[in-house]
Design an enzyme around this catalytic site. Structure first.
Site, mmCIF file in Angstrom:
data_model
loop_
_atom_site.group_PDB
_atom_site.id
_atom_site.type_symbol
_atom_site.label_atom_id
_atom_site.label_comp_id
_atom_site.label_asym_id
_atom_site.label_seq_id
_atom_site.Cartn_x
_atom_site.Cartn_y
_atom_site.Cartn_z
ATOM 1 N N HIS A 286 -11.289 -1.839 11.611
ATOM 2 C CA HIS A 286 -10.146 -2.655 11.196
ATOM 3 C C HIS A 286 -9.936 -3.731 12.276
ATOM 4 O O HIS A 286 -9.012 -3.653 13.073
ATOM 5 C CB HIS A 286 -8.931 -1.730 11.072
ATOM 6 C CG HIS A 286 -7.736 -2.364 10.457
ATOM 7 N ND1 HIS A 286 -6.461 -1.873 10.633
ATOM 8 C CD2 HIS A 286 -7.597 -3.449 9.650
ATOM 9 C CE1 HIS A 286 -5.604 -2.620 9.965
ATOM 10 N NE2 HIS A 286 -6.270 -3.588 9.366
ATOM 11 N N LYS B 17 -9.460 -2.195 1.731
ATOM 12 C CA LYS B 17 -9.174 -1.025 2.569
ATOM 13 C C LYS B 17 -9.954 0.201 2.087
ATOM 14 O O LYS B 17 -10.429 1.004 2.892
ATOM 15 C CB LYS B 17 -7.672 -0.732 2.574
ATOM 16 C CG LYS B 17 -6.816 -1.890 3.059
ATOM 17 C CD LYS B 17 -7.111 -2.243 4.487
ATOM 18 C CE LYS B 17 -6.210 -3.366 4.974
ATOM 19 N NZ LYS B 17 -6.507 -3.772 6.351
ATOM 20 N N ARG C 296 2.328 -11.976 -0.209
ATOM 21 C CA ARG C 296 0.964 -12.277 0.268
ATOM 22 C C ARG C 296 0.421 -13.576 -0.288
ATOM 23 O O ARG C 296 0.785 -13.994 -1.392
ATOM 24 C CB ARG C 296 0.013 -11.150 -0.181
ATOM 25 C CG ARG C 296 0.343 -9.789 0.399
ATOM 26 C CD ARG C 296 -0.244 -9.642 1.762
ATOM 27 N NE ARG C 296 0.307 -8.504 2.482
ATOM 28 C CZ ARG C 296 -0.216 -8.038 3.618
ATOM 29 N NH1 ARG C 296 -1.277 -8.605 4.150
ATOM 30 N NH2 ARG C 296 0.353 -7.023 4.240
ATOM 31 N N ARG D 212 0.857 -1.194 0.000
ATOM 32 C CA ARG D 212 0.000 0.000 0.000
ATOM 33 C C ARG D 212 0.886 1.235 0.000
ATOM 34 O O ARG D 212 1.943 1.252 0.627
ATOM 35 C CB ARG D 212 -0.881 0.023 1.255
ATOM 36 C CG ARG D 212 -1.976 -1.009 1.258
ATOM 37 C CD ARG D 212 -2.934 -0.784 2.409
ATOM 38 N NE ARG D 212 -2.323 -0.923 3.696
ATOM 39 C CZ ARG D 212 -1.941 0.079 4.472
ATOM 40 N NH1 ARG D 212 -2.135 1.329 4.107
ATOM 41 N NH2 ARG D 212 -1.380 -0.137 5.640
ATOM 42 N N SER E 282 -0.359 -3.156 12.469
ATOM 43 C CA SER E 282 0.336 -4.247 11.789
ATOM 44 C C SER E 282 1.478 -4.774 12.672
ATOM 45 O O SER E 282 1.970 -4.061 13.560
ATOM 46 C CB SER E 282 0.852 -3.789 10.435
ATOM 47 O OG SER E 282 1.574 -2.612 10.601
ATOM 48 N N CYS F 49 1.354 -7.133 14.909
ATOM 49 C CA CYS F 49 0.964 -7.497 16.274
ATOM 50 C C CYS F 49 0.282 -8.867 16.310
ATOM 51 O O CYS F 49 -0.339 -9.220 17.308
ATOM 52 C CB CYS F 49 0.043 -6.438 16.876
ATOM 53 S SG CYS F 49 0.921 -4.940 17.356
ATOM 54 N N TYR G 88 -1.213 -3.568 -6.826
ATOM 55 C CA TYR G 88 -0.956 -4.366 -5.624
ATOM 56 C C TYR G 88 -2.019 -4.231 -4.546
ATOM 57 O O TYR G 88 -2.434 -3.113 -4.218
ATOM 58 C CB TYR G 88 0.404 -3.975 -5.010
ATOM 59 C CG TYR G 88 0.975 -5.091 -4.161
ATOM 60 C CD1 TYR G 88 1.760 -6.086 -4.729
ATOM 61 C CD2 TYR G 88 0.695 -5.182 -2.799
ATOM 62 C CE1 TYR G 88 2.265 -7.132 -3.969
ATOM 63 C CE2 TYR G 88 1.197 -6.230 -2.035
ATOM 64 C CZ TYR G 88 1.985 -7.196 -2.621
ATOM 65 O OH TYR G 88 2.472 -8.233 -1.876
ATOM 66 N N ASP H 86 -9.593 -9.373 9.381
ATOM 67 C CA ASP H 86 -9.096 -8.008 9.126
ATOM 68 C C ASP H 86 -10.136 -6.905 9.333
ATOM 69 O O ASP H 86 -9.780 -5.832 9.797
ATOM 70 C CB ASP H 86 -8.559 -7.937 7.681
ATOM 71 C CG ASP H 86 -7.665 -6.735 7.443
ATOM 72 O OD1 ASP H 86 -6.911 -6.365 8.369
ATOM 73 O OD2 ASP H 86 -7.715 -6.160 6.344
#
Ligand code: O2Y
Ligand code: MN
Length: 602
Positions: A242, A222, A386, A72, A264, A266, A213, A289
């Site tokens: 989120h 998102k 990914r 991103r 991110s 975690c 991407y 997510d």
């Protein structure tokens, strides 16, 4: 191709985009297997995809992106609301009129030599009272196939839309027109200065240009499900967050539903697919997510996972760290920027085995232990490589994950990555206190970003890059939602799995053992255990956190749970500085909570 809809607004929009982007042809997608197979075959033939070994990874494909298009692009992501104030201090803002002018010039002729795909998709089970319909127009067949996995693409979506239903228009182009006779590249995209990921919240409109991407291109995720949906949710009185969603089941069969937000790195996907280490307790995954939540007629907040698949980080995913994620992508999956082994399987760093020989994400020969000319270890997969995998393939997917009514949320969890100060778990004293905890969630900077004074990185509700309007108004929306739910509101907790002792050793084992913390939360919800009040919130009384079978010394446990008022007081100035950013728009409840915390720490 004749359009399979009579929806006037949709037909007009598709015609307008076709006129502007001038593709060679227009294809309306139906989300069928034959459509997916046809596009994948085309991409294998053209050299942009590799079909993996059917025996090792059935019906799965590998792609390598352009090295400039791997994640991103937050610097190129815009909230083009009418005024800068409406976007707030956490977003990039551009005047919508100016941005549309710039982007129209980029879109003009941008699909020349390509096919324009029109993808009708539902975020959430088709027809659910919490779901929304989006239409993505794209010139990327890779995007079409990923959207098949990540969202519900179907003719049924157009039936639900009907002749005058509302949809969210999502326009995407890789920004690489082809001149007659020009050979295509495996991953077309535009240079960074031409990339724009733009959101027009007043029009519920998304325009993305130049990147193929992930979050930049799969616009249901998102862009729609968080940035545009958060603004719609504020206006319509619901929540787009989120958050992962999971169901925890106790030995008596009582079900608890938990939604959790983490920045991110975690372990959010790991928590979503956690395998409980407590006998008799079980966890089922609903989403990894995003959560959309509405107050339903029972007065409780019900959540759906608007997505249909997982777009997970590959490196680090292993049988040890997340066997359920690994099983989810065992077939029918797309891999982007991973290693393809000589056997035709997929590989990445810390997958749990060696790669004897293969091709890295840049198309170069690769094997485990490889060094560059300066003796540094070479990585085979990009760190943001990914897998795209159907959620239905997760072995612990909840049988009710597609319930159109959603599941009633009992517990919210917030967290950050802190090696000191913040205890393993604490519970909010009230809804307002919980909102303050979510709004001030923070992590320490990573080692690479350490500066002289270790300022915290605040990531409110893990929504900093995803809130489509002024974050101060978003905090106000959270306060309002709590007031509407009153005593039916979920309970709020804050966790920190990452505390270390003075020797730098992790104090908490994490992974499956996190179920012990979730169990305490469930018992709090049922009133089975009391809590002790500390200045920062409510914490487990001695013996209430189930540590049976866990090898943790009393000293380590004490350190893990320690609340050092001095360290917390030091954090207050960071919090106060961060909240100043929001100026007059900051809800007064936030300042009250800050002052109340200050007093409790005195
Ligand atoms: O780099 C990307 O485009 C993917 S970002 C992403 C993907 C899945 C889930 N969460 C995220 C995120 O950035 O929060
Ligand atoms: Mn995410």
């Amino acid at each position: 191709m004749t359009a399979p809809t009579k929806n006037k607004k949709l037909l007009a929009w598709v015609a307008e985009v076709e006129k502007m982007c001038t593709p060679d042809r227009v294809v309306w997608c139906e989300g069928t297997k034959s459509e997916y197979d046809r596009l994948m075959n085309q991409m294998v033939e053209s050299g942009s995809a590799v079909r993996l070994n059917e025996k090792l990874r059935p019906n799965s494909f590998a792609f390598n992106s352009d090295p400039s298009d791997v994640a991103r692009v937050e610097d190129r992501t815009y909230i083009a609301s009418r005024t800068k104030e409406e976007a707030g201090p956490t977003n990039n803002w551009i005047d919508p009129v100016e941005l549309k002018k710039t982007m129209r010039a980029l879109y003009t002729g941008c699909m020349k030599g390509r096919t324009m795909y029109v993808i009708p998709f539902s975020m959430g089970p088709i027809g659910s009272p919490i779901a929304k319909i989006g239409i993505e127009i794209t010139d990327s067949p890779y995007v079409v196939c990923n959207m098949h996995i990540m969202t519900r693409v179907s003719k049924k979506v157009l039936q639900v839309l009907g002749d005058d239903g509302e949809f969210i228009p999502c326009l995407h182009s890789v920004g690489a027109p082809l001149e007659p006779g020009q050979k295509d590249v495996p991953w077309p995209c535009a240079p960074i200065e031409k990339k724009y990921i733009a959101h027009f919240p007043e029009k519920n409109l998304i325009w993305s240009f130049g990147s193929g991407y992930g979050g930049n291109a799969l616009l249901g995720k998102k862009c729609l499900a968080l940035r545009i949906a958060s603004n719609m949710a504020r206006n319509e009185g619901w929540m787009a967050e989120h958050m992962l969603i999971l169901r925890m089941i106790n030995p008596e069969g009582r079900k608890y539903h938990i939604a959790a937000a983490f920045p991110s790195a975690c372990g959010k996907t790991n928590l979503a697919m956690l395998q409980s280490t407590i006998p008799g307790w079980k966890v089922e995954t609903i989403g990894d997510d995003i959560a959309w939540m509405k107050i339903r007629p029972d007065g409780r907040l019900h959540a759906i996972n608007p997505e249909y698949g997982f777009f997970g980080v590959a490196p680090g995913t292993s049988k040890a760290s997340n066997p359920m994620a690994l099983a989810s992508c065992s077939k029918n999956s797309i891999f982007t920027n991973c290693v393809v082994t000589s056997e035709g399987d997929i590989w990445w760093e810390d997958i749990g085995c060696e790669c004897r020989s293969g091709t890295d994400w840049k198309g170069q020969p690769f094997h485990s232990g490889m060094k560059d000319k300066d003796g540094r270890a070479v990585k085979g997969a990009h760190p943001n490589a990914r897998f795209t995998a159907p959620a239905s393939q997760c072995p612990v997917i909840c049988p009710d994950w597609e319930d159109p009514e959603g599941v009633p949320i009992d517990i919210f969890i917030f967290g950050g990555r802190r090696t000191t100060t913040v205890p393993l778990v604490h519970e909010a004293l009230s809804w307002e206190h919980g909102v303050f905890m979510g709004a001030t969630a923070a992590s320490e900077p990573t080692a690479a970003a350490l500066d002289v004074k270790q300022h915290l990185r605040f990531d409110p509700f893990a929504m900093k890059p995803f809130c489509g309007y002024n974050a101060a108004d978003y905090f106000a929306h959270w306060f309002k939602m709590g007031a509407r739910m009153d005593d039916k509101a979920p309970r709020i907790f804050y966790v920190n799995w990452f505390r270390k002792n003075k020797d730098g050793k992790w104090l908490w084992p994490g992974f499956g053992e996190n179920s012990r913390v979730l169990k305490w939360m469930c018992e709090r919800v049922d009133g089975r255990v009391e809590a002790r009040e500390t200045p920062v919130g409510l914490m487990p009384k001695d013996g209430d956190l189930d540590l049976k079978g866990l090898n943790i010394s009393p000293d380590d446990y004490a350190e893990l749970m320690k609340v050092d008022a001095g360290l917390y007081r030091n954090m207050l100035s960071d919090i106060a500085d961060y909240l100043k950013e929001f100026g007059d728009r900051l809800p007064s409840q936030m300042t009250h909570q800050l002052e109340a915390l200050r007093k409790r720490l005195d």
